[in-house]
Design an enzyme around this catalytic site. Structure first.
Site, PDB file in Angstrom:
ATOM      1  N   ASN A 247       8.278  57.570  74.886  1.00 20.64           N
ATOM      2  CA  ASN A 247       7.303  56.631  74.340  1.00 20.64           C
ATOM      3  C   ASN A 247       6.808  55.638  75.383  1.00 20.64           C
ATOM      4  OD1 ASN A 247       7.138  57.676  71.864  1.00 20.64           O
ATOM      5  ND2 ASN A 247       8.063  55.955  70.773  1.00 20.64           N
ATOM      6  N   HIS A 249       8.576  53.750  77.088  1.00 15.34           N
ATOM      7  CA  HIS A 249       9.412  52.567  77.056  1.00 15.34           C
ATOM      8  C   HIS A 249      10.438  52.680  78.171  1.00 15.34           C
ATOM      9  CE1 HIS A 249       7.826  51.230  73.285  1.00 15.34           C
ATOM     10  NE2 HIS A 249       8.063  52.396  72.739  1.00 15.34           N
ATOM     11  N   CYS A 284       8.653  45.464  79.244  1.00 14.54           N
ATOM     12  CA  CYS A 284       7.708  45.576  80.360  1.00 14.54           C
ATOM     13  C   CYS A 284       7.057  46.955  80.311  1.00 14.54           C
ATOM     14  CB  CYS A 284       8.428  45.394  81.682  1.00 14.54           C
ATOM     15  SG  CYS A 284       9.717  46.601  81.928  1.00 14.54           S
TER      16      CYS A 284
END
Lengths: 350, 350
Positions: A247, A249, A284
């Site tokens: 994803n 991430h 982030c």
């Protein structure tokens, strides 16, 4: 608030993505931590007695389904999972917690997919995200050691749950470390936190084990660091392709790596992490540039030879991603008979 | 020349540390590659028939000791080992090869310690280092898949050996990928390469399986890239604490991460690595600053929709650490029935 459990084919407990806390949902952050009036009580606990279940012929093995709410899974420390000290890295421990949490839902059937989401969560596009993580370590396993990770879930207020872990030495049953995370629901489309709908609460109810609290909330405030208060600032950090999951991430363990970057090498070599408390703020992106700040709270002139740091990981523009506190014990004074390090009160609960 | 097998308590096949090729030992690099007159022949092969040996109660399992010279070990793809494409990352494959190589020596008893060193190697302070690595991938496993890695060693000239790997899907026995490394001896004190002493050759002799060559030497020269020939230059890379092992060597899988940093994200998302050929030159240190260069050799306008890159990872001062070549196939055209991708000639040997 960080670390959504991803919701696609290959789930990873990962890092939070610009999540805003919606005041209309929560009132205040304090409200979440204080539990919003929910009492902790015992529930769940149907004994399945399915010991030593081996779910496949692979190398990750569910050794026990302890109860309807708790599983134990074995991991062997692989050669590439030890750090410069020759022991399982803290990132490895975090990875095992993540892996075991995913198996928890899959094995018990509480969740509908491999990402730890229930049917009602899927209907509402909700996923779990870590908002806090606490880890207490007594001894680190080394290469080729087998550890058994026990995982269960408890409530943490009206809108959160706690994933709990105990890692034991498989041979001796000694407790190596314990960990607990506060996880909240996030809408994966709006990226905003969500209340826990009644339907989801009901789904989870019978899987919760609230009688086994192993780590109490860390209420000690972690200060926000800045250029004037930080003793060390490590700049130029950024996620790499290998740090991100399906994803996009950043895997939560990477955040630990950035914290470690802010600590002098001499500490990393001569001390070992004894506890860690993290408060996740935001995620982030792959193209983010980051800084890791550390402030010394105590040095090795104290009586027990321990060291303590406050941490902050932030974007280059100063916006913070996480705050943390780490405590380190000198390896020179470390007694490897780990039960000397486990507080008496903790042992009773394990 | 890269990646010494470390020789302390927690061995990791790691990265080479400023190793100089001593001309008095080798003559020329070409000499190593050409085998210095050693013929490849069959040896070893005593059938032990110890199927499904489970060496401990952990999650990493030796599934078969195929012969005196070959073992098969199972790995489950863990949730944190998949990449943004949802499949086992190339770094994960490299880590499994390393882990299996270490178990090879330990299980067969060929080596005296967990680092893959023989008694005679220990006497002489010698360790193995990778000088070359080739990987061919047909299909990538995904989260929770179980793979079986078979490992054996063959000769590669007078002074080198080849570690060989076949990774199969445990359920179907389909070949997922194959890999082979040329490894040479290095003196861990002087950091210089060494001839293979006769005593060590004799120790290894009965464990070598030279009848099973799965990947031929890649003799196609990989050009040295520079600012004028590179299409992409990624700067500001550096090892982090979490990348280094007990000997302060960077784990070899990290080199792959740096190569991937030099490739556009659109390729990483839409293509998958089909083959990789690496020539290791020297190791970087924890405080090194690195650059990853990539040159496009072909683009997706060609008939088979594949892409090819040349790579170089170098210090900021231009001194090179490794050269590599990667080939990528479009995921859109990928047929997941992997046997369509395995060359007929290869299947016969597996």
């Amino acid at each position: 608030m960080v670390a959504p459990i991803i919701i696609t084919a290959a789930p990873i407990m990962c890092a939070f993505h610009n999540v805003m806390l919606p005041s209309q949902n929560y009132g205040t952050k304090k409200g979440i931590k204080q539990g919003l009036g929910v009492k902790r009580g015992s529930c769940g606990g149907l004994q399945i007695k399915a010991n030593a279940q081996n779910h496949h012929n692979g190398d990750d093995k569910i050794s026990k389904v302890v109860s309807k709410s708790s599983i134990r899974q074995n991991f062997t420390i692989r050669s590439y999972e030890v750090d410069a000290n020759g022991i399982a890295s803290v990132e490895t421990l975090m990875n095992y917690f993540q892996g075991s949490m995913i198996y928890h839902g899959k094995t018990l059937g509480a969740y509908n997919d491999v990402a730890g989401t229930t049917k009602e969560m899927i209907k509402r596009n909700l996923v779990w995200v870590y908002s806090e993580m606490q880890v207490l370590t007594y001894r680190y396993p080394k290469w080729d050691d087998v550890v058994e990770v026990e995982t269960w879930v408890s409530t943490a207020g009206m809108n959160a749950v706690r994933f709990n872990w105990i890692m034991r030495d498989f041979k001796t049953n000694q407790v190596l470390n314990t960990a607990s995370s506060v996880s909240v629901l996030m809408n994966k489309l709006t990226r905003r936190l969500s209340k826990m709908p009644e339907e989801i609460r009901r789904e989870l109810e019978s899987y919760l084990v609230n009688s086994r609290i192993i780590i109490e909330d860390d209420h000690k405030k972690i200060p926000k660091l800045d250029d004037t208060t930080a003793d060390y600032i490590c700049t130029g950090l950024r996620p790499q392709w290998s740090d991100i999951d399906v994803n996009f991430h950043v895997n939560n363990a990477k955040y630990i790596s950035w914290i470690l970057e802010g600590i002098p090498e001499s500490i990393l070599m001569n001390y070992e992490l004894s506890s860690m408390s993290l408060k996740f703020k935001r995620e982030c992106k792959i193209d983010s540039k980051l800084q890791s700040l550390a402030e010394v709270c105590s040095d090795n002139n104290n009586s027990n030879n321990n060291v303590e740091y406050n941490h902050m990981v932030r974007f280059e523009n100063g916006v913070e991603i996480l705050r943390g506190r780490t405590k380190w014990r000198s390896k020179l004074t470390h007694n490897f008979d780990i039960f000397n390090h486990v507080p008496e009160a903790s042992i009773k609960d394990l």
